[in-house]
Design a protein around this motif. Sequence first.
Motif, short mmCIF file in Angstrom:
data_model
loop_
_atom_site.label_atom_id
_atom_site.label_comp_id
_atom_site.label_asym_id
_atom_site.label_seq_id
_atom_site.Cartn_x
_atom_site.Cartn_y
_atom_site.Cartn_z
N LEU A 100 0.83 -1.25 -0.19
CA LEU A 100 -0.32 0.10 -0.39
C LEU A 100 0.56 1.35 -0.20
O LEU A 100 0.79 2.07 -0.63
CB LEU A 100 -0.86 0.40 1.37
CG LEU A 100 -1.50 1.21 1.46
CD1 LEU A 100 -2.66 0.94 0.47
CD2 LEU A 100 -2.99 1.32 2.60
N ARG A 104 1.17 3.89 -3.49
CA ARG A 104 0.00 5.32 -2.14
C ARG A 104 1.56 6.37 -2.52
O ARG A 104 0.93 7.54 -3.20
CB ARG A 104 -0.04 5.45 -0.99
CG ARG A 104 -1.56 4.72 -0.68
CD ARG A 104 -1.73 4.93 0.82
NE ARG A 104 -2.15 6.17 1.27
CZ ARG A 104 -3.28 6.83 0.71
NH1 ARG A 104 -4.16 5.89 0.23
NH2 ARG A 104 -3.48 7.80 0.66
N TRP A 107 0.99 7.01 -7.13
CA TRP A 107 -0.49 7.41 -6.57
C TRP A 107 -0.41 9.14 -6.44
O TRP A 107 -1.48 10.17 -7.08
CB TRP A 107 -1.37 7.01 -6.11
CG TRP A 107 -2.71 6.98 -5.50
CD1 TRP A 107 -4.08 6.73 -6.62
CD2 TRP A 107 -3.64 7.66 -4.13
NE1 TRP A 107 -5.31 7.94 -6.41
CE2 TRP A 107 -4.71 8.24 -5.05
CE3 TRP A 107 -3.49 8.32 -3.06
CZ2 TRP A 107 -6.17 8.69 -4.32
CZ3 TRP A 107 -3.80 9.01 -2.50
CH2 TRP A 107 -5.11 9.24 -2.38
N HIS A 108 -0.24 8.96 -5.92
CA HIS A 108 0.25 11.27 -5.05
C HIS A 108 1.22 11.68 -6.07
O HIS A 108 0.39 12.91 -6.42
CB HIS A 108 1.55 10.82 -3.87
CG HIS A 108 0.48 10.32 -2.42
ND1 HIS A 108 -0.60 11.59 -2.40
CD2 HIS A 108 0.41 9.81 -1.78
CE1 HIS A 108 -0.96 11.00 -0.84
NE2 HIS A 108 -0.19 9.90 -0.52
N GLU A 114 -7.58 5.20 -6.39
CA GLU A 114 -6.55 5.25 -5.53
C GLU A 114 -6.65 3.55 -4.69
O GLU A 114 -7.50 2.94 -4.60
CB GLU A 114 -7.87 5.48 -4.31
CG GLU A 114 -6.32 5.83 -2.58
CD GLU A 114 -6.91 6.77 -1.70
OE1 GLU A 114 -8.23 7.43 -2.11
OE2 GLU A 114 -6.88 6.65 -0.27
N ARG A 116 -5.95 0.23 -2.27
CA ARG A 116 -6.97 0.01 -1.66
C ARG A 116 -6.48 -1.66 -0.85
O ARG A 116 -6.31 -2.62 -1.80
CB ARG A 116 -8.67 -0.01 -1.06
CG ARG A 116 -8.92 1.29 -1.16
CD ARG A 116 -10.63 0.71 -1.42
NE ARG A 116 -10.88 0.08 -0.03
CZ ARG A 116 -12.54 0.20 0.07
NH1 ARG A 116 -12.84 0.22 -0.99
NH2 ARG A 116 -13.31 -0.89 0.55
#
Length: 163
Positions: A100, A104, A107-108, A114, A116
Motif C-alpha cells: 500500500l 500510494r 498514486w500521490h 486510489e 486499497r
Amino acid sequence: MSDAASGEVSVLFVCLGNICRSPSAEGVFRQLAAEQGLLDSLHIDSCGTGNWHIGKSPDERATAAAARRGIDISDLRARQFRAEDLDHFDYVLVMDRSNLADVREVWHQNGGTEPRLFLDYGHSRLAEVPDPYYGGEDGFEHVLDLIHDARSGLLDEIRGRLA
Ligand code: 4NP
C-alpha cells in the motif's frame, strides 16, 4: 477505468513479487467471476511492486495450493506494477501495508485510482494477506483462505457498478 462502451469493470491485484499472493487472488477471483457468469464484464489482472520475477510463473507452492482448490494459475506470468495501472484499473487492491505504501507513493504523484487493502472486503480481523514466500505450505493455504473470504465482498460491490 470502467469502459462504458463494454460495461467492463477492471480489477488489479498487487503484491510484492506477483508470484504468490496476487496471482492467487487473480485466480480465485477469476473463478468466482466465471461461476457467476461475469467473466465477460470483468478485466482481472495482477502485478508486483518488485521486479525480481518478471515473466516468471507463479511459485509452485502457490500453484499447488490453488490446484488443490480446483484453480489453475499456472498460465499466469509475473509483471511489475506501473504508474499507468492507476489510470486503467477501477480497483487497485494490494495485499499488505508495504504494498500500500509503495503504490500510494506512485498514486500521490500520478493520481488515478486510489489503492486499497484487499482484505477491507473481508470479514477477517487481519488487514493484510501475509507474505508466504519464506514460510511453509500452511502459509499458502492461509493466503487462499483470506482471499476466499474477501472475494465475495468485492464482487458484491462490483455488481453494484455493473447494474
Ligand atoms: P508475493 O510473495 O509478493 O506474494 O508474490 C513474494 C515473492 C517473492 C519475494 C517476496 C515475496 N521475493 O523476495 O523474491
